[in-house]
Design a protein around this motif. Sequence first.
Motif, PDB file in Angstrom:
ATOM      1  N   SER A   1      38.808  70.292  42.293  1.00 40.62           N
ATOM      2  CA  SER A   1      38.812  69.346  41.186  1.00 40.62           C
ATOM      3  C   SER A   1      37.979  69.875  40.031  1.00 40.62           C
ATOM      4  CB  SER A   1      38.243  67.997  41.652  1.00 40.62           C
ATOM      5  OG  SER A   1      37.940  67.163  40.568  1.00 40.62           O
ATOM      6  N   ALA A   2      38.291  69.387  38.848  1.00 39.50           N
ATOM      7  CA  ALA A   2      37.491  69.767  37.681  1.00 39.50           C
ATOM      8  C   ALA A   2      36.165  69.027  37.667  1.00 39.50           C
ATOM      9  CB  ALA A   2      38.270  69.466  36.400  1.00 39.50           C
ATOM     10  N   GLY A   3      36.088  67.931  38.427  1.00 38.12           N
ATOM     11  CA  GLY A   3      34.866  67.146  38.494  1.00 38.12           C
ATOM     12  C   GLY A   3      34.190  67.277  39.842  1.00 38.12           C
ATOM     13  N   ALA A   4      33.393  66.272  40.184  1.00 38.23           N
ATOM     14  CA  ALA A   4      32.644  66.300  41.441  1.00 38.23           C
ATOM     15  C   ALA A   4      33.459  65.679  42.574  1.00 38.23           C
ATOM     16  CB  ALA A   4      31.329  65.554  41.281  1.00 38.23           C
ATOM     17  N   VAL A   5      33.163  66.129  43.784  1.00 41.60           N
ATOM     18  CA  VAL A   5      33.804  65.623  44.999  1.00 41.60           C
ATOM     19  C   VAL A   5      32.717  65.219  45.986  1.00 41.60           C
ATOM     20  CG1 VAL A   5      35.192  66.258  47.023  1.00 41.60           C
ATOM     21  CG2 VAL A   5      35.938  66.939  44.736  1.00 41.60           C
ATOM     22  N   ILE A   6      32.919  64.093  46.661  1.00 45.05           N
ATOM     23  CA  ILE A   6      31.999  63.634  47.695  1.00 45.05           C
ATOM     24  C   ILE A   6      32.641  63.914  49.052  1.00 45.05           C
ATOM     25  CG2 ILE A   6      30.717  61.684  48.652  1.00 45.05           C
ATOM     26  CD1 ILE A   6      29.880  62.390  45.821  1.00 45.05           C
ATOM     27  N   ALA A   7      31.907  64.574  49.947  1.00 47.37           N
ATOM     28  CA  ALA A   7      32.397  64.859  51.296  1.00 47.37           C
ATOM     29  C   ALA A   7      31.437  64.260  52.305  1.00 47.37           C
ATOM     30  CB  ALA A   7      32.521  66.367  51.513  1.00 47.37           C
ATOM     31  N   TRP A   8      31.974  63.592  53.320  1.00 46.76           N
ATOM     32  CA  TRP A   8      31.129  62.929  54.302  1.00 46.76           C
ATOM     33  C   TRP A   8      31.828  62.869  55.650  1.00 46.76           C
ATOM     34  CZ3 TRP A   8      34.402  60.492  51.036  1.00 46.76           C
ATOM     35  CH2 TRP A   8      35.148  59.414  51.504  1.00 46.76           C
ATOM     36  N   ASN A   9      31.075  62.522  56.688  1.00 44.61           N
ATOM     37  CA  ASN A   9      31.623  62.287  58.023  1.00 44.61           C
ATOM     38  C   ASN A   9      31.682  60.778  58.228  1.00 44.61           C
ATOM     39  OD1 ASN A   9      31.508  65.020  58.297  1.00 44.61           O
ATOM     40  ND2 ASN A   9      29.944  65.047  59.895  1.00 44.61           N
ATOM     41  N   ASP A  10      32.868  60.239  58.472  1.00 39.96           N
ATOM     42  CA  ASP A  10      32.978  58.791  58.612  1.00 39.96           C
ATOM     43  C   ASP A  10      32.430  58.325  59.963  1.00 39.96           C
ATOM     44  OD1 ASP A  10      34.951  59.233  60.548  1.00 39.96           O
ATOM     45  OD2 ASP A  10      36.611  58.778  59.191  1.00 39.96           O
ATOM     46  N   ALA A  11      32.595  57.053  60.268  1.00 47.47           N
ATOM     47  CA  ALA A  11      32.014  56.479  61.483  1.00 47.47           C
ATOM     48  C   ALA A  11      32.544  57.124  62.750  1.00 47.47           C
ATOM     49  CB  ALA A  11      32.263  54.974  61.510  1.00 47.47           C
ATOM     50  N   THR A  12      33.720  57.721  62.673  1.00 46.61           N
ATOM     51  CA  THR A  12      34.301  58.388  63.852  1.00 46.61           C
ATOM     52  C   THR A  12      33.886  59.849  63.944  1.00 46.61           C
ATOM     53  OG1 THR A  12      36.334  59.138  62.741  1.00 46.61           O
ATOM     54  CG2 THR A  12      36.302  56.867  63.615  1.00 46.61           C
ATOM     55  N   GLY A  13      33.222  60.351  62.892  1.00 45.50           N
ATOM     56  CA  GLY A  13      32.830  61.759  62.863  1.00 45.50           C
ATOM     57  C   GLY A  13      33.807  62.638  62.127  1.00 45.50           C
ATOM     58  N   ALA A  14      34.911  62.079  61.655  1.00 42.10           N
ATOM     59  CA  ALA A  14      35.912  62.856  60.940  1.00 42.10           C
ATOM     60  C   ALA A  14      35.411  63.189  59.535  1.00 42.10           C
ATOM     61  CB  ALA A  14      37.223  62.082  60.853  1.00 42.10           C
ATOM     62  N   VAL A  15      35.684  64.407  59.080  1.00 38.99           N
ATOM     63  CA  VAL A  15      35.288  64.826  57.744  1.00 38.99           C
ATOM     64  C   VAL A  15      36.250  64.237  56.724  1.00 38.99           C
ATOM     65  CG1 VAL A  15      34.946  66.774  56.182  1.00 38.99           C
ATOM     66  CG2 VAL A  15      34.244  66.958  58.571  1.00 38.99           C
ATOM     67  N   ARG A  16      35.709  63.592  55.719  1.00 43.53           N
ATOM     68  CA  ARG A  16      36.515  63.006  54.658  1.00 43.53           C
ATOM     69  C   ARG A  16      35.968  63.445  53.310  1.00 43.53           C
ATOM     70  NH1 ARG A  16      37.184  56.746  55.285  1.00 43.53           N
ATOM     71  NH2 ARG A  16      38.696  57.229  53.647  1.00 43.53           N
ATOM     72  N   SER A  17      36.810  63.423  52.298  1.00 43.71           N
ATOM     73  CA  SER A  17      36.373  63.787  50.961  1.00 43.71           C
ATOM     74  C   SER A  17      37.142  62.982  49.936  1.00 43.71           C
ATOM     75  CB  SER A  17      36.567  65.289  50.706  1.00 43.71           C
ATOM     76  OG  SER A  17      37.943  65.638  50.782  1.00 43.71           O
ATOM     77  N   SER A  18      36.541  62.820  48.763  1.00 49.15           N
ATOM     78  CA  SER A  18      37.152  62.035  47.699  1.00 49.15           C
ATOM     79  C   SER A  18      36.612  62.467  46.348  1.00 49.15           C
ATOM     80  CB  SER A  18      36.873  60.536  47.919  1.00 49.15           C
ATOM     81  OG  SER A  18      37.313  59.764  46.812  1.00 49.15           O
ATOM     82  N   ILE A  19      37.464  62.381  45.340  1.00 44.40           N
ATOM     83  CA  ILE A  19      36.999  62.572  43.977  1.00 44.40           C
ATOM     84  C   ILE A  19      35.902  61.539  43.699  1.00 44.40           C
ATOM     85  CG2 ILE A  19      37.666  62.493  41.545  1.00 44.40           C
ATOM     86  CD1 ILE A  19      38.839  64.831  43.023  1.00 44.40           C
TER      87      ILE A  19
END
Length: 256
Positions: A20-38
């Motif tokens: 992305s041209a901007g920032a991205v947030i990446a985290w592990n959700d409650a199940t431990g799965a890696v997720r990311s979002s603009i």
Amino acid sequence: MKSKNLAGGADPYRNLVNASAGAVIAWNDATGAVRSSIADKRLLRQGIETARMVRRPAKYKHRRNYEGYYWCAGSGERIWYESMTEYSALMELDHTLRLAKVVAQPFCILFGDGTRHYPDYFALHESGRQFVYDVRPEALVDERAKIQFANTREVCEQIGWGYQVLHGLTGVPRHNLEWLAGYRHPYIDPGPKIRTKILDEASESLPLARLAAALDSTQPVRYLPGIYHLLWRGDLTYDPSRPLGWHSIIERNTGG
């Protein structure tokens, strides 16, 4: 400080690319799965407060910092801290705010310039407000950290998160709060009847010794745990810049 994923590895998101041209947030959700979002307002509805810790610092001999768990009266859960500065910052937040949930090392911010940052804490306040906190002693906030914190603040504003850099407590304020923190557990709450009695007696400013004696002249220490609990909760006020003792002026908090 070199850190590692809870499952190992120098950087849990080292292979995650920000296209992305901007920032991205990446985290592990409650199940431990890696997720990311603009980094936008959609993250307000992603339940980041349920995220899992994404990393902890590597352990090595003779390190100077102490890590552990702080029991948060607001959320009723243990929260991991990396240093005593973080410990005192958590204690201050727990004392001054109503916290519903706090997550340590909640996510990674991948900035558009290729750099990244792991904020120290994400908190959901009882009001519903979502806040991000970084913790660093003021003397250690160099130019690089200032830029990183400024970039983090900008990202948080885009999303709708609050952001604050905490420096931790020292000296008398810390000693006072550590004492009161021993009375933060709900089981020390004096209950509605005694709480009202204490607050009524404290409607006018008076020293702690006189307040205790007014509540029970034959056994003044009887209501001290309840008084300390209400000081912790902020229902009673005192001057935290001076050592808390019998001489401390106590007053009912009418500020809401």
